[in-house]
Design a protein around this motif. Sequence first.
Motif, short mmCIF file in Angstrom:
data_model
loop_
_atom_site.label_atom_id
_atom_site.label_comp_id
_atom_site.label_asym_id
_atom_site.label_seq_id
_atom_site.Cartn_x
_atom_site.Cartn_y
_atom_site.Cartn_z
N ALA A 138 0.83 -1.21 0.00
CA ALA A 138 0.00 0.00 0.00
C ALA A 138 0.86 1.25 0.00
CB ALA A 138 -0.93 -0.01 1.21
N ALA A 139 1.94 1.25 0.77
CA ALA A 139 2.83 2.41 0.81
C ALA A 139 3.45 2.67 -0.56
CB ALA A 139 3.92 2.20 1.86
N SER A 140 3.81 1.59 -1.25
CA SER A 140 4.41 1.76 -2.58
C SER A 140 3.41 2.32 -3.58
CB SER A 140 4.94 0.42 -3.09
OG SER A 140 3.90 -0.46 -3.49
N ARG A 141 2.12 2.20 -3.27
CA ARG A 141 1.06 2.71 -4.13
C ARG A 141 0.46 4.01 -3.58
NH1 ARG A 141 1.56 0.09 -9.01
NH2 ARG A 141 2.17 -2.06 -8.59
N GLU A 145 4.34 2.21 14.26
CA GLU A 145 5.56 2.69 13.59
C GLU A 145 5.37 2.79 12.08
OE1 GLU A 145 8.45 -0.10 14.94
OE2 GLU A 145 8.55 0.75 16.97
N ALA A 146 4.68 1.80 11.50
CA ALA A 146 4.44 1.82 10.05
C ALA A 146 3.55 2.99 9.66
CB ALA A 146 3.82 0.51 9.61
N ALA A 147 2.56 3.29 10.49
CA ALA A 147 1.66 4.41 10.20
C ALA A 147 2.42 5.72 10.14
CB ALA A 147 0.55 4.48 11.26
N VAL A 148 3.36 5.90 11.06
CA VAL A 148 4.17 7.11 11.08
C VAL A 148 5.16 7.12 9.91
CG1 VAL A 148 5.89 8.41 12.37
CG2 VAL A 148 3.93 7.41 13.56
N GLU A 149 5.84 5.99 9.71
CA GLU A 149 6.85 5.91 8.65
C GLU A 149 6.26 6.18 7.27
OE1 GLU A 149 10.00 2.73 6.63
OE2 GLU A 149 8.90 2.18 8.46
N TYR A 150 5.12 5.58 7.00
CA TYR A 150 4.52 5.68 5.67
C TYR A 150 3.46 6.77 5.57
CZ TYR A 150 6.79 1.15 4.98
OH TYR A 150 7.71 0.13 4.89
N GLN A 151 3.20 7.47 6.70
CA GLN A 151 2.16 8.50 6.74
C GLN A 151 0.85 7.94 6.18
OE1 GLN A 151 2.35 12.02 8.07
NE2 GLN A 151 3.57 10.52 9.18
N MET A 152 0.44 6.83 6.77
CA MET A 152 -0.73 6.08 6.33
C MET A 152 -1.55 5.65 7.55
SD MET A 152 -0.78 2.25 4.67
CE MET A 152 0.59 2.63 3.59
N GLY A 153 -2.86 5.84 7.50
CA GLY A 153 -3.73 5.25 8.50
C GLY A 153 -3.86 3.76 8.25
N ILE A 154 -3.78 2.95 9.31
CA ILE A 154 -3.84 1.49 9.19
C ILE A 154 -4.86 0.98 10.19
CG2 ILE A 154 -2.57 -0.68 9.35
CD1 ILE A 154 0.01 1.00 8.89
#
Length: 252
Positions: A32-35, A72-81
Motif C-alpha cells: 500500500a505504501a508503494s502505491r 511505527e508503520a503508520a508514522v513511517e509511511y504516513q498512512m492510517g492502518i
Amino acid sequence: MSGWNVAAAQSGSRPGDITWNIQHHLEFVRLAASRHVDLLMFPELSLTGYELPLMAELALSLDDPRLQVFAEAAVEYQMGISIGLPLIGENNVRLSAATFLPDGTRFAYSKRNLYGEEKQIFVQGVAVPMFGHQRHNVVMAICADISVEKFAQDAARQGADLYATSVLVSEQGYQQDCDYLARWSRDYRMAVMMANHAWPTGGYQSAGKSAFWGPDGRQVVQGGSGEQLIIARRSGNHWQGEVHPLPCTSVL
C-alpha cells in the motif's frame, strides 16, 4: 478538494497465529505504501482469523507491544492502518478494529451489531469515533453493522466522507451486503469501502471481492478472489479504482 487514496487489504489469516499474521499484514502495508495509499483497512478479525473459540485466549489490549509495528508503520509511511482483532477490556472482550494514524494516535472501534455466536463471546461496542480532517473524514463499521441503517445514517450526520467497513462475507450473503452498502452510499452521499477476507476462516468460505462505492451509489471497483489490494483514488470529485495482487513473498 484534495486527492485521497484509500484501500482495502483483501488478506488471508492463519487461524490463531498472531505472529505470522502480523508479518503478513506488513506485506500489505508495504504494498500500500508503494502505491501511495493514505488509509488501509483490513478485514474483520484479520489479526487472528474468525476463530471464535479462540477469542478469549487471543484477545489483545490496545497497547500490546506486538501492535507497535503498526504504529511505527503508520508514522513511517504516513498512512492510517486499521486492523481487525479481539480487544480485551475490563473483564470483557470486544470484536474490534484498531486504527493507527500517522500522527501517532491509536484508537479502537468495536462492533455494535453482534451476530450469532458472537453474542456469547463479545461485549457490544458503543463508541463510534470519526477520524480524519479536511474532507477526509472516516467512520467505521464491522460486518453485520452494515445492515443497520441507523449506523450509516449516524455516520453521515457526523460528516463522514467514507464509511469504511471490515467484513467476513461468504458468497451466500455477499450480494445482500453489497446492496446495503450501495444504498448507504447513495442515500447518505458518502463513499463506502468494504474489506473482505481472501481465505476461508472460522468455517466460512469468504467471497473475497472487496469493493468501493462512490458517494452516488455506483461501484467504483471490485476485487476478485485471492489476496489483493483494492485501491480507490479521489481526484477532485472523481473516484477511480485499481486492483493489485499481493506479490509472492517468503513470509512463513
